[in-house]
Scaffold this motif. Structure first.
Motif, PDB file in Angstrom:
ATOM      1  N   ALA A 292       0.835  -1.210   0.000  1.00  7.84           N
ATOM      2  CA  ALA A 292       0.000   0.000   0.000  1.00  7.84           C
ATOM      3  C   ALA A 292       0.865   1.254   0.000  1.00  7.84           C
ATOM      4  O   ALA A 292       0.552   2.235  -0.700  1.00  7.84           O
ATOM      5  CB  ALA A 292      -0.925  -0.013   1.210  1.00  7.84           C
ATOM      6  N   ALA A 293       1.956   1.233   0.766  1.00  4.55           N
ATOM      7  CA  ALA A 293       2.832   2.402   0.801  1.00  4.55           C
ATOM      8  C   ALA A 293       3.465   2.663  -0.566  1.00  4.55           C
ATOM      9  O   ALA A 293       3.582   3.816  -1.004  1.00  4.55           O
ATOM     10  CB  ALA A 293       3.915   2.200   1.865  1.00  4.55           C
ATOM     11  N   ILE A 294       3.863   1.593  -1.251  1.00  3.43           N
ATOM     12  CA  ILE A 294       4.450   1.757  -2.589  1.00  3.43           C
ATOM     13  C   ILE A 294       3.425   2.331  -3.559  1.00  3.43           C
ATOM     14  O   ILE A 294       3.716   3.253  -4.334  1.00  3.43           O
ATOM     15  CB  ILE A 294       4.991   0.410  -3.090  1.00  3.43           C
ATOM     16  CG1 ILE A 294       6.200  -0.020  -2.241  1.00  3.43           C
ATOM     17  CG2 ILE A 294       5.389   0.500  -4.559  1.00  3.43           C
ATOM     18  CD1 ILE A 294       6.710  -1.401  -2.571  1.00  3.43           C
ATOM     19  N   LEU A 295       2.204   1.789  -3.516  1.00  5.33           N
ATOM     20  CA  LEU A 295       1.157   2.289  -4.412  1.00  5.33           C
ATOM     21  C   LEU A 295       0.823   3.748  -4.129  1.00  5.33           C
ATOM     22  O   LEU A 295       0.657   4.560  -5.051  1.00  5.33           O
ATOM     23  CB  LEU A 295      -0.098   1.428  -4.270  1.00  5.33           C
ATOM     24  CG  LEU A 295      -0.010   0.001  -4.847  1.00  5.33           C
ATOM     25  CD1 LEU A 295      -1.277  -0.764  -4.541  1.00  5.33           C
ATOM     26  CD2 LEU A 295       0.235   0.056  -6.346  1.00  5.33           C
ATOM     27  N   LEU A 296       0.757   4.108  -2.853  1.00  6.78           N
ATOM     28  CA  LEU A 296       0.464   5.503  -2.501  1.00  6.78           C
ATOM     29  C   LEU A 296       1.601   6.414  -2.952  1.00  6.78           C
ATOM     30  O   LEU A 296       1.366   7.530  -3.442  1.00  6.78           O
ATOM     31  CB  LEU A 296       0.248   5.622  -0.995  1.00  6.78           C
ATOM     32  CG  LEU A 296      -1.052   4.993  -0.453  1.00  6.78           C
ATOM     33  CD1 LEU A 296      -1.067   5.060   1.065  1.00  6.78           C
ATOM     34  CD2 LEU A 296      -2.270   5.704  -1.013  1.00  6.78           C
TER      35      LEU A 296
END
Length: 603
Positions: A292-296
């Motif tokens: 999720a952090a990478i996508l954000l």
């Protein structure tokens, strides 16, 4: 101020919606996986409680059948003398079929033992005061009676009495027959079952008296836990079930499955530690959170680039024709593709360019260094995780241990720092091992850096090598090859050491007591050594320092096919660029990434 055009607010709104969607999906996934992990733990606790209850039920039934057989034999033989040899042999034969029973004996109506499998070692004392004797004496209709644990007056160990009344032909009290069941049998049996770290299995009477527990708790046997669940309320509602609660013995939260026995007033409890049940979920949560952090991050970077491009497009629209605008869009599209491909390289270059201009601003320079170090830490973390999983690609060669360490000594001294002395005691006598010499240097560097952090006031780090026939293993945990010699590398510091709780988890990945770092240092050390067919031993005591032993199998002369090249490489003392690069990243004031997992406790 001119209002921002609506068309340029759309990407930002889209980004917010996308970010919220990612967070919502991630949260839902974590909640769902949490419920699944908890559900699996509850199901495991329930199933194990059911299986153990059935097994315990059969065990108690076997004891009761034996008591009934002895009682019937005594009822039929009214004139049998005390301590009859043939009858005692019969009792011993029955005892062999009951491994959980310590002794079988018959108490006469006067309270003295009339027949006993321990005869003649049992002292002749009256047992008329025992609760199980009084229970049968006062209640002729009482069936098999299970009494709370008692201390044996003959051998001094805990036992649980299973007893039945013996009636004379006229119906009067003729004594009792008793089976002394050992709680330790159940503790050993339960100990062989897998309930995970900090799990437990307990057997209690319905009145709350603890009969047996694994892990064993000598002081808890015989105590009443009637006010504790499930005995307090859950058992009155249902004879079996599950619940989450804290243990009254150690206070740890667990999921507890319980089931009451049908024929005996007893309950089996199985507790699985919350941290064990939720471990798969935590691992999954880490993956989901990182994803999720990478996508954000990618979404934010993409929206920032789009906003920048659109602002540039708006400035061009006032003076350029349609063709020029199309051409500008083409350049913008090319710039986006280029920027995405070179983002990481640009960040590194920017940090290097900023450092000279920030020389007179130490706070800003420190922030730039920390940011640049963080980018480097990402690659290091991946490599360390591969090392712990023992999947990293090694380049082993026949390496003379003393020669390699001696050639690397200057870097180790530099890593130790000016306040710490490095004492080399190399006495492996030319022993060689097949391993990756570069990874060996990185491992020693890790250990020296960790030892340095454990000695804030200075001290001595000793690196010692020796050849041994067999590694010491006082606990009997490992099966070493006794026919092969071993070379042992010992790194000892005079630091503040580690408490037992930290020492127990020292090799766990991501475990660190430092305020910074990723806690992968010792995990990397362990992975490399085990991948090289060796092992690691760790000793530490608070206030007395830490000892790390690296054990590698010595290569026999007939095994050293490429021994000449490996020995020459080791003697030359050539240093690989990887440890040198790692040394260049050593902070001068103790800051930077954690070079080794658990930090020594600083008091």
């Amino acid at each position: 101020m001119r209002p921002r055009p609506t068309r340029f607010a759309l990407p930002l709104a889209t980004a917010v919606v996308l970010a919220l969607g990612i967070l919502l999906l991630g949260t839902l996934e974590l909640l769902q996986s949490y419920k699944e992990a908890a559900g699996r733990g509850e199901e495991n606790a329930r199933n194990l409680a059911d299986v153990l209850a059935e097994q315990t039920e059969r065990t108690f039934q076997a004891v009761d059948f034996t008591l009934l057989g002895i009682r019937d034999a005594l009822t039929a033989a009214t004139s049998m003398p005390e301590n009859d040899d043939r009858f005692r042999e019969t009792l011993k034969e029955r005892l062999k079929a009951l491994p959980y029973v310590r002794a079988l004996y018959v108490i006469g109506p006067d309270g003295f033992i009339a027949h006993d499998t321990d005869y003649p070692s049992t002292p002749r004392v009256s047992l008329a005061d025992r609760p199980y004797f009084k229970a049968h004496q006062q209640d002729p209709a009482l069936g098999m009676h299970v009494e709370q644990p008692l201390r044996s007056r003959s051998v001094g160990v805990w036992f649980v009495s299973f007893s039945r009344r013996i009636n004379r032909p006229d119906g009067s009290f003729g004594g009792i027959v008793v089976a002394a069941v050992e709680p330790r049998y159940f503790e050993r049996f339960y100990g062989g079952l897998s309930v995970g770290e900090d799990g437990f299995i307990a057997l209690l009477l319905r009145n709350g008296t603890l009969l047996a527990r694994s892990p064993a708790s000598e002081e808890a046997i015989g105590k009443s836990f009637a006010a504790v669940e499930p005995l307090n309320t859950h058992l009155s509602r249902s004879p079996q079930g599950i619940f989450w609660g804290a243990s009254p013995i150690d206070g740890m939260t667990r999921v507890i499955g319980y089931r009451a026995l049908d024929t005996v007033p007893a309950v089996v409890n199985v507790g699985l530690a919350r941290q064990t049940v939720l471990r798969p979920w935590r691992e999954h949560a880490i993956v989901v959170s990182i994803s999720a952090a990478i996508l954000l991050g990618l979404t934010g970077a993409l929206i920032a680039l789009v906003q920048k491009s659109r602002r540039r497009e708006q400035a061009e629209q006032a003076r350029l024709s349609r063709a020029q605008r199309l051409e500008g869009l083409g350049r913008i599209a090319g710039g986006i593709a280029h920027d995405l491909g070179n983002t990481i390289r640009i960040m590194h270059s920017t940090f290097r360019l900023l450092r000279p201009s920030l020389a007179d601003r130490p706070d800003a320079l420190s922030l730039v260094k920390d940011a640049d170090q963080t980018l480097k830490g990402a690659t290091a973390m991946i490599e360390r995780l591969l090392a712990f999983a023992r999947r990293q690609e090694l380049r082993p060669e026949i390496t003379v241990i003393d020669g390699r360490i001696e050639g690397f000594a200057s870097i180790l001294r530099q890593a130790a720092g000016p306040r710490i002395a490095l004492d080399l005691r190399l006495s492996a006598m030319g022993h060689a091992a097949r391993l990756d010499p570069v990874q060996l240097e990185a491992t020693l560097l890790n250990l020296v850096l960790n030892a340095r952090d454990a000695m804030p006031d200075g001290g001595t780090i000793t690196v010692e090598t020796t050849g041994i026939d067999r590694p010491s293993d006082p606990g009997g945990r490992r099966a070493y090859n006794a026919d092969r010699r071993w070379v042992q590398i010992t790194v000892t510091d005079t630091g503040i050491g580690m408490p037992p709780a930290v020492l127990e988890r020292a090799f766990d990945p991501f475990f660190t007591t430092k305020g910074q770092g990723n806690g992968l240092g010792l995990s990397q050390v362990l992975g490399f050594v085990q991948q090289s067919a060796g092992d690691v031993e760790l000793e530490s005591r608070e206030g007395r320092g830490t000892i790390v032993r690296l054990l590698f199998p010595v290569m026999m002369p007939d095994e050293q096919v490429d021994g000449r090249s490996g020995s020459e490489t080791a003697r030359s003392g050539e240093l690989h660029t990887q440890p040198e690069a790692a040394l260049r990243e050593i902070p001068s004031h103790g800051s930077g990434p954690d070079p080794i997992g658990p930090k020594r406790h600083r008091g």
